[in-house]
Design a protein around this motif. Structure first.
Motif, short mmCIF file in Angstrom:
data_model
loop_
_atom_site.label_atom_id
_atom_site.label_comp_id
_atom_site.label_asym_id
_atom_site.label_seq_id
_atom_site.Cartn_x
_atom_site.Cartn_y
_atom_site.Cartn_z
N PRO A 111 21.37 -13.93 17.45
CA PRO A 111 20.91 -14.29 18.79
C PRO A 111 21.73 -13.60 19.86
O PRO A 111 22.93 -13.40 19.71
CB PRO A 111 21.11 -15.80 18.83
N PHE A 112 21.07 -13.23 20.96
CA PHE A 112 21.72 -12.62 22.11
C PHE A 112 21.33 -13.38 23.38
O PHE A 112 20.20 -13.86 23.50
CB PHE A 112 21.31 -11.15 22.28
N LEU A 113 22.26 -13.45 24.31
CA LEU A 113 21.97 -13.93 25.65
C LEU A 113 21.90 -12.73 26.58
O LEU A 113 22.79 -11.87 26.56
CB LEU A 113 23.06 -14.89 26.14
N TYR A 114 20.84 -12.69 27.40
CA TYR A 114 20.75 -11.69 28.46
C TYR A 114 21.04 -12.43 29.77
O TYR A 114 20.17 -13.12 30.30
CB TYR A 114 19.36 -11.06 28.49
N PRO A 115 22.27 -12.35 30.30
CA PRO A 115 22.62 -13.11 31.50
C PRO A 115 21.80 -12.64 32.71
O PRO A 115 21.57 -11.44 32.90
CB PRO A 115 24.11 -12.80 31.70
N TYR A 132 8.35 -7.33 24.31
CA TYR A 132 9.18 -7.03 23.13
C TYR A 132 8.75 -7.90 21.95
O TYR A 132 8.51 -7.40 20.84
CB TYR A 132 10.64 -7.31 23.51
N ASP A 133 8.65 -9.21 22.18
CA ASP A 133 8.24 -10.11 21.11
C ASP A 133 6.80 -9.87 20.69
O ASP A 133 6.46 -9.96 19.49
CB ASP A 133 8.41 -11.57 21.56
N ALA A 134 5.93 -9.56 21.66
CA ALA A 134 4.52 -9.32 21.33
C ALA A 134 4.37 -8.10 20.43
O ALA A 134 3.60 -8.09 19.47
CB ALA A 134 3.71 -9.15 22.61
N PRO A 146 13.01 -15.64 15.60
CA PRO A 146 12.40 -16.51 16.61
C PRO A 146 12.06 -15.76 17.89
O PRO A 146 12.64 -14.71 18.20
CB PRO A 146 13.47 -17.57 16.86
N ALA A 147 11.12 -16.31 18.65
CA ALA A 147 10.76 -15.74 19.95
C ALA A 147 11.85 -16.04 20.98
O ALA A 147 12.69 -16.93 20.79
CB ALA A 147 9.42 -16.30 20.41
N HIS A 148 11.82 -15.32 22.09
CA HIS A 148 12.83 -15.52 23.14
C HIS A 148 12.61 -16.86 23.83
O HIS A 148 11.54 -17.47 23.75
CB HIS A 148 12.76 -14.38 24.15
N ARG A 149 13.66 -17.29 24.53
CA ARG A 149 13.61 -18.58 25.22
C ARG A 149 14.44 -18.49 26.50
O ARG A 149 15.54 -17.92 26.49
CB ARG A 149 14.16 -19.68 24.31
N HIS A 150 13.91 -19.05 27.58
CA HIS A 150 14.62 -19.08 28.85
C HIS A 150 15.64 -20.22 28.87
O HIS A 150 15.33 -21.34 28.44
CB HIS A 150 13.65 -19.25 30.02
N TYR A 174 17.30 -14.18 23.11
CA TYR A 174 16.35 -13.51 22.24
C TYR A 174 17.07 -13.08 20.98
O TYR A 174 18.30 -13.18 20.89
CB TYR A 174 15.69 -12.31 22.95
N TYR A 175 16.32 -12.60 20.00
CA TYR A 175 16.89 -12.24 18.71
C TYR A 175 16.63 -10.78 18.37
O TYR A 175 15.56 -10.24 18.64
CB TYR A 175 16.30 -13.10 17.59
N ASP A 176 17.65 -10.14 17.80
CA ASP A 176 17.52 -8.88 17.11
C ASP A 176 18.21 -9.06 15.76
O ASP A 176 18.47 -10.20 15.34
CB ASP A 176 18.11 -7.72 17.92
#
Length: 573
Positions: A111-115, A132-134, A146-150, A174-176
C-alpha cells in the motif's frame, strides 16, 4: 520441465561446454547477451517456444540495473501525466499477471499513500487513480490488488503516525506491488534453464562472428578460467541495457539505439525509523519520491540524473543522499539523517533518448531493432514489462529464423509460471508443520517462502542433512547459513559479492554493509567451490575494499569525485 533448474558450478561447466561446441554440434537458434531481467526474460521466451537457447552474462545475473531498481512491479502512475496510456495499461496487465499467476511467491501487494497538500489535488489525483485502477481491472489478467481509497487527515494520522499532517488535506491510499528484483532475475533464469536454456555467467562477449554482413555468433571469454570460445547462433539478441552502445560498436557502429543511462539512488533505513502501515509517494521537482516498505526496512528513493561515468558501479554522491533525505524529511515529523541510513545503492535506467529532454521526462517504452542480419537489439523498458520485452525481441528474431527454415511458435510466457510458483500456496498452508519439522520459528519459514516459494524444500533439505546450517549469519540474522550454500549450489553464485549483494541483500540491509558476515559467508562458499584459505582471504579482502570504496564515494560532493572513489575497488574478476 525437461531438466533441473539448479544453476550450480557443474551446470555452468555443462553450459560452457555445450555453447563452445556449437561449431561442431550445430548452432543455437538464439543466443542472448546480457543476464539482467530483459536478457533472462528473452531467454525464457525463446526456449519455451521450442528454440535452442543460450545466455551469456559478463558478470553475475542481475549485477547491473536489474538488482538496483526501486523493486516495484507497477504501472507507472506518473506516466499517466505524460499521456503514455499504452505503457501504463501494459504494465498494469503485467503486474496482475506476475502477482496472480507467474510469480505469486515473489511479487506481493504494497500500500502507498499519496499525500494531498492542496484541496485542488484531490480531484486531480483521484481521477488519475480511478483511471489507474480501471485500466488494471479491465486488463487481460486479474487486478490482484485492492482499489484506491480516499483518506482524510485524521485517517492518515492513524495509518502513518510519523507522517506530518499539519500541512496535509488528506491522502489517497492505493496499491502497487514489489519484488526483490535480483531474485526475480535469478528465478526467470532458473526457469529458462529448467526448460533447456544454457546459462553461463562470468562470460564476456568480446566480438561477433560474421559471414559477410550477417552475424552468426559471438566470440567470448570465460572470465573464471580465461579460456576463449566461439558460440554460433542463427540469431544473437543483445539485451545489454546501458551497455548497448558497446555492443553496437562491436558491429562497426551499426545500430540505431541511442541509450542514455539515468542514475537513480536509493537509501535503506530501519523500519522503526518511520511508523507507518503504508509507503508514500510524492513528486519532487526532478523525480518521484518513493518510501517503500521492505521487510524490516524502508527503501527511499529516487533521483533521476544523467550518468556518463563507470556503468558497472554507478556511485551515489553525498549530494544525491542529501537530496533524498531533504525531500523525505519534508514528509516526516522526525527527520532522518545520515546516521539513520543502513545502506545506499545506485542503479542506471537504460532510457531511449529522443529529443534533448531531461531523463526524468523520457518514456520507459522499449524498442527492438535489427541493425544487421542475425542481430536483434532491444533497449529501454522497465522491470515490470520484462516479459513483453522478451516476447517482442523473440518476435523480431523469428523473422530472421524464418529465413533459415526454423519456425518459432508464438510466445507462451504468459502461461509459464516461474520456478517456485508451483507449490507455494500449499507450502504456505503447511508453514507451521514445516517450522516444527525444521526446528525453526514460523516467521523464519515465512521469510524463506517469500524468497524461494515452492523451492523452499531445497533449503529445508539442506537443513535436514546439516542442522548446523540453521545458524543465522553473523551480523545478518535474517539469513541462514544454509542460504549461502544454496546460493552456490542452486543459484549460480560464484563470488562473495554475488551472495552478499544479490542472493541476499545483506550489503544494503545492515549498518556494517555485510562486513561481519563476510568471513563466515566466504567460508561456507569455499565448501562448495573448493576455495583454499588464500582464496577466501582474497574474496573477503575484495568485499571489504568494495564497502570502503562505496562509503568513500558517498562522502563526495560530485558524480566525478564519487565515481573516482568507487572505481578504486574494481571487480574481483
Amino acid at each position: 520441465m525437461s531438466q533441473p533448474s539448479a544453476l550450480g558450478p557443474a551446470a555452468r561447466e555443462r553450459a560452457l561446454e555445450a555453447l563452445g561446441a556449437t561449431g561442431v554440434t550445430g548452432e543455437l537458434d538464439v543466443l542472448v547477451v546480457g543476464g539482467g531481467i530483459v536478457g533472462a526474460g528473452t531467454a525464457l521466451d525463446a526456449v519455451t517456444r521450442g528454440l535452442s537457447t543460450g545466455l551469456l552474462e559478463q558478470r553475475d545475473l542481475a549485477s547491473g540495473t536489474s538488482s538496483r531498481s526501486s523493486k516495484l512491479i507497477h504501472g507507472g502512475l506518473r506516466y499517466l501525466e505524460m499521456f503514455d496510456f499504452g505503457l501504463v495499461r501494459e504494465a498494469l496487465e503485467e503486474r496482475g499477471l506476475l502477482l496472480t499467476r507467474l510469480a505469486p511467491h515473489l511479487v506481493r501487494p504494497v500500500p502507498f499513500l499519496y499525500p494531498l497538500h492542496r484541496t485542488a489535488e484531490r480531484p486531480y489525483v483521484g481521477a488519475g487513480l480511478v483511471l489507474y485502477d480501471a485500466m488494471a481491472r479491465l486488463g487481460k489478467y486479474d487486478m490482484g490488488v485492492p482499489a484506491h481509497r480516499h483518506l482524510f487527515r485524521r485517517q492518515v494520522a492513524r495509518v502513518a503516525p510519523d507522517l506530518r499532517t499539519d500541512h496535509l488535506r488528506g491522502a489517497i491510499r492505493y496499491y502497487d506491488c514489489q519484488v526483490d528484483d535480483a531474485r526475480l532475475v535469478l528465478t526467470v533464469a532458473r526457469t529458462a534453464a529448467a526448460y533447456g536454456a544454457q546459462v553461463a555467467t562470468r562470460t564476456r562477449v568480446t566480438g561477433f562472428l560474421r559471414e559477410g554482413e550477417r552475424v552468426i555468433g559471438v566470440r567470448a571469454r570465460d572470465l573464471e578460467s580465461g579460456r576463449d570460445l566461439e558460440v554460433r547462433a542463427r540469431v544473437v539478441v543483445n539485451a545489454a541495457g546501458v551497455w548497448t552502445d558497446e555492443i553496437q560498436e562491436m558491429v562497426g557502429g551499426r545500430g540505431s539505439l541511442d541509450v542514455q543511462a539515468s542514475k537513480g539512488i536509493h537509501l535503506v533505513v530501519p523500519r522503526d525509523r518511520i511508523r507507518s502501515e503504508a509507503g508514500f509517494i510524492t513528486r519532487t521537482e526532478k523525480s518521484v519520491l518513493f518510501v517503500i516498505p521492505w521487510g524490516r526496512h524502508w527503501i527511499i528513493g529516487t533521483t533521476d540524473t544523467d550518468w556518463n561515468l563507470d556503468k558497472a558501479h554507478p556511485a551515489a554522491s553525498r549530494t544525491d543522499i542529501d537530496y533524498v533525505l531533504a525531500h523525505v524529511n519534508e514528509l516526516l515529523k522526525e527527520p532522518l539523517d545520515h546516521e539513520d541510513v543502513e545502506g545506499v545503492y545506485a542503479g542506471l535506467r537504460p532510457l531511449l533518448r529522443g529529443a534533448r529532454e531531461p531523463s526524468s521526462k523520457i518514456s520507459r517504452e522499449h524498442t527492438v531493432v535489427t541493425p544487421v542480419p542475425g542481430l536483434v537489439m532491444i533497449a529501454g523498458g522497465k522491470l515490470t514489462t520484462y516479459r513483453v520485452m522478451g516476447r517482442d525481441a523473440i518476435d523480431a528474431a523469428a523473422h530472421a529464423l524464418g529465413s533459415t527454415g526454423t519456425t518459432a511458435r508464438p510466445s507462451i510466457t504468459d502461461r509459464v509460471p516461474l520456478v517456485g510458483a508451483e507449490g507455494f500456496e500449499t507450502r504456505t498452508n503447511q508453514r507451521v508443520a514445516l517450522a516444527r519439522r525444521a526446528g525453526l520459528h514460523v516467521a523464519r519459514i515465512d521469510h524463506l517462502l517469500g524468497r524461494y516459494g515452492g523451492l523452499v524444500d531445497e533449503v529445508l533439505d539442506l537443513l535436514a542433512e546439516r542442522p548446523d546450517l540453521a545458524e543465522p549469519l553473523p551480523g545478518a540474522e535474517d539469513y541462514l547459513a544454509a542460504e549461502v550454500i544454496h546460493a552456490v549450489t542452486h543459484e549460480g553464485a560464484r563470488h562473495l559479492d554475488d551472495v552478499l549483494t544479490r542472493r541476499t541483500r545483506i550489503s544494503i540491509e545492515t549498518f556494517d554493509r555485510g562486513v561481519h558476515a563476510a568471513r563466515r559467508t566466504g567460508g561456507l562458499m569455499a565448501e562448495v567451490l573448493g576455495w583454499d584459505h588464500a582464496r577466501v582471504d582474497a574474496e573477503v579482502d575484495h568485499y571489504l575494499r568494495r564497502v570502503e570504496a562505496e562509503r568513500q564515494s558517498q562522502l563526495k560532493a560530485t558524480d566525478q569525485e564519487a565515481d573516482e572513489a568507487r572505481v578504486s575497488a574494481p571487480d574481483i574478476v
